[in-house]
Design a protein around this motif. Structure first.
Motif, PDB file in Angstrom:
ATOM      1  N   SER A   1      -8.759   3.918  -9.697  1.00  0.00           N
ATOM      2  CA  SER A   1      -8.186   4.989  -8.882  1.00  0.00           C
ATOM      3  C   SER A   1      -7.255   5.831  -9.746  1.00  0.00           C
TER       4      SER A   1
ATOM      5  N   HIS B   1       2.951   1.092  -9.211  1.00  0.00           N
ATOM      6  CA  HIS B   1       3.622   2.361  -9.450  1.00  0.00           C
ATOM      7  C   HIS B   1       4.619   2.608  -8.324  1.00  0.00           C
TER       8      HIS B   1
ATOM      9  N   HIS C   1      -4.050   0.079  -6.366  1.00  0.00           N
ATOM     10  CA  HIS C   1      -5.114   0.449  -5.437  1.00  0.00           C
ATOM     11  C   HIS C   1      -6.446  -0.026  -6.018  1.00  0.00           C
TER      12      HIS C   1
ATOM     13  N   MET D   1      -5.802  11.384  -4.184  1.00  0.00           N
ATOM     14  CA  MET D   1      -6.239  10.131  -4.805  1.00  0.00           C
ATOM     15  C   MET D   1      -7.740  10.194  -5.035  1.00  0.00           C
TER      16      MET D   1
ATOM     17  N   GLU E   1      -4.242   8.994  -9.344  1.00  0.00           N
ATOM     18  CA  GLU E   1      -3.407   9.762  -8.425  1.00  0.00           C
ATOM     19  C   GLU E   1      -3.017  11.087  -9.064  1.00  0.00           C
TER      20      GLU E   1
ATOM     21  N   TRP F   1      -2.457  -1.013   2.856  1.00  0.00           N
ATOM     22  CA  TRP F   1      -2.914  -0.977   1.463  1.00  0.00           C
ATOM     23  C   TRP F   1      -3.474  -2.341   1.065  1.00  0.00           C
TER      24      TRP F   1
ATOM     25  N   GLY G   1      -3.841   4.865 -10.520  1.00  0.00           N
ATOM     26  CA  GLY G   1      -3.385   4.279  -9.262  1.00  0.00           C
ATOM     27  C   GLY G   1      -3.717   2.803  -9.155  1.00  0.00           C
ATOM     28  N   ASP G   2      -4.428   2.267 -10.156  1.00  0.00           N
ATOM     29  CA  ASP G   2      -4.820   0.859 -10.084  1.00  0.00           C
ATOM     30  C   ASP G   2      -3.846  -0.057 -10.813  1.00  0.00           C
TER      31      ASP G   2
ATOM     32  N   TYR H   1       7.171   5.712  -6.010  1.00  0.00           N
ATOM     33  CA  TYR H   1       7.540   7.053  -5.587  1.00  0.00           C
ATOM     34  C   TYR H   1       9.013   6.975  -5.195  1.00  0.00           C
TER      35      TYR H   1
ATOM     36  N   THR I   1      -0.298  13.233 -13.041  1.00  0.00           N
ATOM     37  CA  THR I   1      -1.420  12.357 -12.713  1.00  0.00           C
ATOM     38  C   THR I   1      -1.224  11.041 -13.440  1.00  0.00           C
TER      39      THR I   1
END
Length: 186
Positions: free
Chosen positions: A132, A168, A128, A183, A134, A57, A164-165, A170, A161
């Motif tokens: 982005s 974050h 990301h 993505m 997700e 990444w 993604g920038d 999981y 949703t």
């Protein structure tokens, strides 16, 4: 737990060289931008080593390309990925495995992943590429996901949703958590 197959090292090596050449930057400069050792990057470009999700990444962000561009093999006319197969990359900080199913094209910039998570350590993701987005659908188990300031708990069939920038995470809340991640990249 069974041992994971080796990441697609030849694909990663070729992609790193191709994207670094495209960006017109040296090995030293890419290593600096990604915050990794030059020797580590040199090994990866030589097709040796065992890159983590975090390292790939960081390299993708430093190159300004989606993660998928570094691990996706060249496309075939018909492509089938059987359950448990495909380019799998594990996290070094959590019981988290991502399998890239499909990478976006120049016309459809999106990637599709299958994620397998187990309770325990949390997978914290760095931002990301800018803008982005997700999209996550949980297939089995339960998970907590999203930006730190707006985490949500999801169960089977739930969708979320988020940007993604931004940083974050999981987190599996139940054993055998399994989700599909799409993505979008601008």
């Amino acid at each position: 737990m069974a041992l994971e197959p080796a990441p697609p090292l030849a694909t990663i090596a070729a992609a790193l060289r191709r994207e670094r050449d495209r960006a017109g930057i040296s090995l030293t400069e890419l290593a600096r931008r990604a915050g990794i050792a030059k020797s580590t990057l040199s090994q990866l470009e030589s097709g040796v080593g065992n890159p983590s999700v975090e390292t790939l990444w960081a390299l993708g962000v430093a190159l300004g390309v989606p993660f998928s561009r570094l691990v996706e093999p060249p496309p075939a006319a018909v492509r089938v990925i059987r359950a448990g197969e495909g380019p799998r990359v594990r996290s070094e900080h959590a019981d988290f495995t991502a399998t890239l199913l499909s990478a976006g094209s120049a016309h459809a910039r999106r990637d599709v992943y299958v994620m397998e998570l187990e309770p325990g350590a949390v997978r914290v993701a760095e931002p990301h590429t800018p803008r982005s987005i997700e999209h996550i659908v949980v297939a089995a188990g339960r998970m907590r996901v999203g930006p730190e300031s707006d985490l949500v708990d999801l169960g089977p069939g739930d969708y979320a949703t988020f940007p993604g920038d931004a940083p974050h995470r999981y987190e599996a809340l139940a054993p055998g958590t399994f989700a599909v991640l799409v993505m979008e990249h601008p």
